[in-house]
Structure formats: C-alpha cells, structure tokens
Design a protein around this motif. Structure first.
Motif, PDB file in Angstrom:
ATOM      1  N   ASP A 162     -48.380 -28.685 -27.961  1.00 55.80           N
ATOM      2  CA  ASP A 162     -48.864 -27.502 -28.347  1.00 55.80           C
ATOM      3  C   ASP A 162     -48.970 -26.300 -27.293  1.00 55.80           C
ATOM      4  OD1 ASP A 162     -50.918 -25.760 -29.002  1.00 55.80           O
ATOM      5  OD2 ASP A 162     -52.642 -27.203 -28.917  1.00 55.80           O
ATOM      6  N   GLY A 163     -47.932 -25.546 -27.275  1.00 57.22           N
ATOM      7  CA  GLY A 163     -47.818 -24.446 -26.431  1.00 57.22           C
ATOM      8  C   GLY A 163     -47.641 -25.453 -24.799  1.00 57.22           C
TER       9      GLY A 163
ATOM     10  N   SER B 208     -44.195 -26.042 -30.694  1.00 55.34           N
ATOM     11  CA  SER B 208     -45.355 -26.667 -31.284  1.00 55.34           C
ATOM     12  C   SER B 208     -44.694 -27.766 -32.367  1.00 55.34           C
ATOM     13  CB  SER B 208     -46.132 -25.651 -32.560  1.00 55.34           C
ATOM     14  OG  SER B 208     -47.144 -26.417 -33.223  1.00 55.34           O
TER      15      SER B 208
ATOM     16  N   THR C  69     -51.911 -30.814 -33.311  1.00 57.88           N
ATOM     17  CA  THR C  69     -50.890 -30.065 -32.745  1.00 57.88           C
ATOM     18  C   THR C  69     -50.269 -28.991 -33.508  1.00 57.88           C
ATOM     19  OG1 THR C  69     -49.952 -32.443 -32.294  1.00 57.88           O
ATOM     20  CG2 THR C  69     -48.552 -30.553 -32.129  1.00 57.88           C
TER      21      THR C  69
ATOM     22  N   THR D 141     -52.421 -27.108 -35.404  1.00 60.53           N
ATOM     23  CA  THR D 141     -53.359 -25.988 -35.479  1.00 60.53           C
ATOM     24  C   THR D 141     -53.698 -25.607 -34.096  1.00 60.53           C
ATOM     25  OG1 THR D 141     -55.087 -27.807 -35.389  1.00 60.53           O
ATOM     26  CG2 THR D 141     -54.446 -26.741 -37.491  1.00 60.53           C
ATOM     27  N   GLY D 142     -52.913 -26.034 -32.706  1.00 60.63           N
ATOM     28  CA  GLY D 142     -53.157 -25.516 -31.630  1.00 60.63           C
ATOM     29  C   GLY D 142     -54.506 -26.008 -30.972  1.00 60.63           C
ATOM     30  N   THR D 143     -54.997 -27.295 -31.321  1.00 60.67           N
ATOM     31  CA  THR D 143     -56.270 -27.732 -31.046  1.00 60.67           C
ATOM     32  C   THR D 143     -56.049 -29.478 -30.197  1.00 60.67           C
ATOM     33  OG1 THR D 143     -56.759 -28.783 -33.158  1.00 60.67           O
ATOM     34  CG2 THR D 143     -57.721 -26.770 -32.547  1.00 60.67           C
TER      35      THR D 143
END
Length: 427
Positions: A194-195, A259, A305, A307-309
C-alpha cells in the motif's frame, strides 16, 4: 462485507474459500468463476477485462471490495474503473501494473531503486537478434516483453533454441527481452503493498517446468510449496528491505504508487537475492499453498491494502506445518490442451483441512458431468505437520482423481523435503 472476486482459476477458488472463512464476510461472488467454485459460492458471468462490466456487476451486488485475480484485467485498468466508481479495489492501477505488463518498465524501476537483477537487452528488430544473442550465454534467457502467462520464457544452453524462440516472438510482433542467467534456487515472495507500506506473506517455491526434475518446457506453474525450510529468516528480511521496499518507494516517487499484491520472483545466488521478475497479482499455483497456511482473516488484509490502511492492521498469522500444491494438467499442456474430457473424483470440500481440490480449467456439461476446459485443470493442495506429510496428503488426494490424458509432476517439493536445496552460506 460483500466481496466480488474477478477471475476463473484455482487462484480465485483459493481466494474465495479463504474469504468465505472470514467472519466479517457475509457474501462472496466470483466472476466468471468455474464449475468447482460454483460448488461453494455464487458465480456470475462477466468479461473480466471490461472495467464497465466489472463495475456494473460490483454495483449490482453492492460489493464492499473487488479483488482482481488475473494480470490482464489489471494491466487493462479494471482496478482503475472500479476505484473511479467509488468501490475499494484490491489490485494496482494500470500504470502500476506495468511492473508486470512491461519487463522494460520493471527493469528501469529496479535500476533506479538499486535492486539486483539480471543484465538485459530489448530486441525489437530481427536484424539485431544475432548480435544481441552473441552478448549473452552460455545459458540464454529469452522472454516475451509483454504478458505471457509464464509460458513466454525459454531458458536454454542451446543458442539455436533461444534464437528460434526469439525469432518467433519477433515474427509475431512481440519485442524480445534477453537476460543474463541467474543461478541459485528460486523464491516467490508475495507482499501486500500500500504505497510504501509492505507486508510479506509466506515465501513459496514454484515449479515451472512441465516434467519431473525440472525438464521440458516452461508452464504457468505445475506446483508449489510453502514455507521454504532452506531459506534463512535473514534472507527473507533482506528481500523485503533491499528489494520490495525500494521498488515500492520508487513507484511512489514516479507517481504510480502500487496498491495490491506485489509478487517478487527471485533467484538466491552467490551475490544474494536477485530479481527474476515482478508480477502485479497473486501467483498461481503459489497462492493455493500460501492461503492454505493463512490463519488470519483474509478480507481484513485485502481491504486494508485497498483502502490505504495496511499499516493499521495486525501482521498476518500463519498455521504451523507446510502446504503443497500439485497441478493436474490436461493432455498436451503446455501446448494446445485437449478439453472436454470427463473428470471424476474431483469434488471440492471447501474445508481446507488435510487436502483440498481447487478447480481451474473445468466446466459442467448440461448433463451435469464435470469436464476439462483448460490447460491447468485442477490444483490439489495438501497440508501437514511438515513438508513430507503435506506432500503425502496432496498426492494421496490426487490419486483418487481421474482425467484421461491428465498429467502432473510427482516431485513437487521433493528436493526441499530431502534437503537437496541449499544457498550460499553468506546469503
């Protein structure tokens, strides 16, 4: 949580079963799925490569998460379409999926990130081929620069074999990637990314050649096992810190953050880990073995992953023991496979205990008969307290399955079981 899985292979069957066990998941749908997947969850018809069709289905199902299995929809931007519709998607953007879709792009990312990989050259004109081949060897590695489902690669000590494959690719309009040969055992490492956040899953080893003893042509994968008893923990840590994290950071720096699932295929040689290739999705058949060992809720990991969390969820937990995947392939695979043969004894339990049958190239006739409908027909997954027991359970289950002309490797994980795989002491 309602989850839509896109794809039709044994990888998607494994994803569906793992998601179904997650207590947070209320509904799993797979599209287009296959006959075996349909035994456990709802399957729906869809063109997996059409962002418009996938979005429409996700909206109809009120999906909370879309998990895209195959590489082609990702390279074509299906994840972008899903995200544009406001639905979380597990899978990279089309721009980030170039890490698999273009080997030249991947090589450039690795070069800037300072990641060890094979020396390579792109050949896009037949007149340049012979001179380029002369700069490689004594073992030649010839790859299709685009997507080839694991079968566009020839590794040979015979220059004429390498030249023939390269010439065929060029004749069909495909640029050719020539690489120096990387020695040492190979490792498949799946990482949730994720990033710049990276979470490694269990390492696995695939068996690409069609025949026992790594003989015959390359395939999409004839079997895999996990974990790897011969891979030191410090080497695994080095792969994450020196390979995956720098690549993830470089993609963020380029404005194409990754991502989803970043799959690093590596060779562990004298100089340490070196990248053979990157893929932008769960690999098949490694996924079937890796997910069999997962003891954490899968949906939580995939949703975080998407949702960036990812940095807010606990690290995945793993069962003790080992898992082995053995692929049953149709007659003539990896050439043009025979289809329509009746399969018996391939019932999928969905329990994921000692052994499980996951469907890939299967279909159901109008009369109810289960028939072959692809090259890799089934994946049989065995679990056990150790690699020997897992192998025994997989092959015992496989012995009860009948497919005319079907073939499989009898040595998946055997070299590791017998302690015949070693890496340099300094690695």
């Amino acid at each position: 949580m309602r989850v839509l899985v896109i794809g039709s292979g044994a990888r998607e069957h494994a994803l569906a079963l793992a998601l179904r066990k997650d207590p947070a998941v209320t509904e799993v749908t797979v599209a287009p799925g296959n006959a075996g997947i349909a035994q456990h969850v709802d399957v729906r018809a869809v063109n997996a490569s059409s962002g418009e069709e996938v979005v429409a289905l996700a909206q109809e199902l009120a999906a909370d998460l879309v998990v895209i299995g195959p590489e082609v929809p990702l390279v074509l931007g299906v994840a972008d379409a899903v995200r544009a519709a406001g639905i979380p998607a597990f899978g990279p953007s089309a721009s980030a999926a170039r890490i698999e879709g273009s080997k030249a792009f991947a090589k450039d990312v690795m070069k800037v990130a300072g990641v060890r990989t094979a020396h390579s050259e792109i050949v896009d004109h037949p007149g340049e081929l012979d001179a380029a081949l002369d700069r490689f060897g004594p073992t030649w590695v010839v790859k299709d620069d685009g997507l080839a489902a694991g079968k566009g690669v020839v590794v040979s000590p015979d220059r004429s074999v390498a030249r023939e494959h390269a010439a065929e690719l060029l004749e069909n309009g495909h640029p050719v990637l020539l690489e120096s040969f990387l020695d040492g055992p190979e490792v498949s490492l799946f990482c949730l990314v994720d990033g710049e956040n990276v979470v490694a899953l269990l390492p696995a080893q695939d068996h690409k050649r069609v025949g026992d003893g790594d003989t015959g042509p390359n395939t999409g994968g004839m079997g895999a096992y996990t974990p790897l008893p011969w891979l030191p923990e410090q080497t695994l840590t080095a792969i994450v810190e020196d390979v995956v994290k720098p690549v993830a950071a470089e993609m963020v720096a380029r404005g194409v953050p990754f991502s989803g699932l970043l799959y690093a295929g590596l060779a562990i040689g004298q100089g340490g880990p070196a990248v053979v290739e990157f893929n932008c999705r769960f690999g098949d058949p490694e996924t079937q073995a890796v997910l069999a060992m997962l003891d954490s809720p899968l949906a939580e990991l995939l949703y975080a992953t998407a949702t960036g969390t990812l940095d807010q969820v606990a690290a995945p937990r793993w069962k003790d023991g080992s898992a082995v995947t053995v692929v049953l392939a149709a007659e003539n695979y990896p050439g043009r496979p025979r289809s329509g043969d009746i399969i018996s004894g391939a019932e999928s339990t969905g329990t994921g205990t000692e052994s499980e049958v996951l469907h890939a190239g299967t279909a159901q006739r109008e009369d109810g008969a289960l028939v072959s409908a692809g090259g890799r027909v089934l994946s049989v997954v065995g679990q056990g307290a150790d690699l020997a027991e897992a192998r025994a359970n997989a092959y015992a289950r496989l012995s009860g399955i009948k497919l005319p002309g079907g073939h499989f490797r009898s040595d998946i994980g055997l070299a590791a079981e017998e302690g015949r795989i070693t890496i340099p002491a300094a690695v």
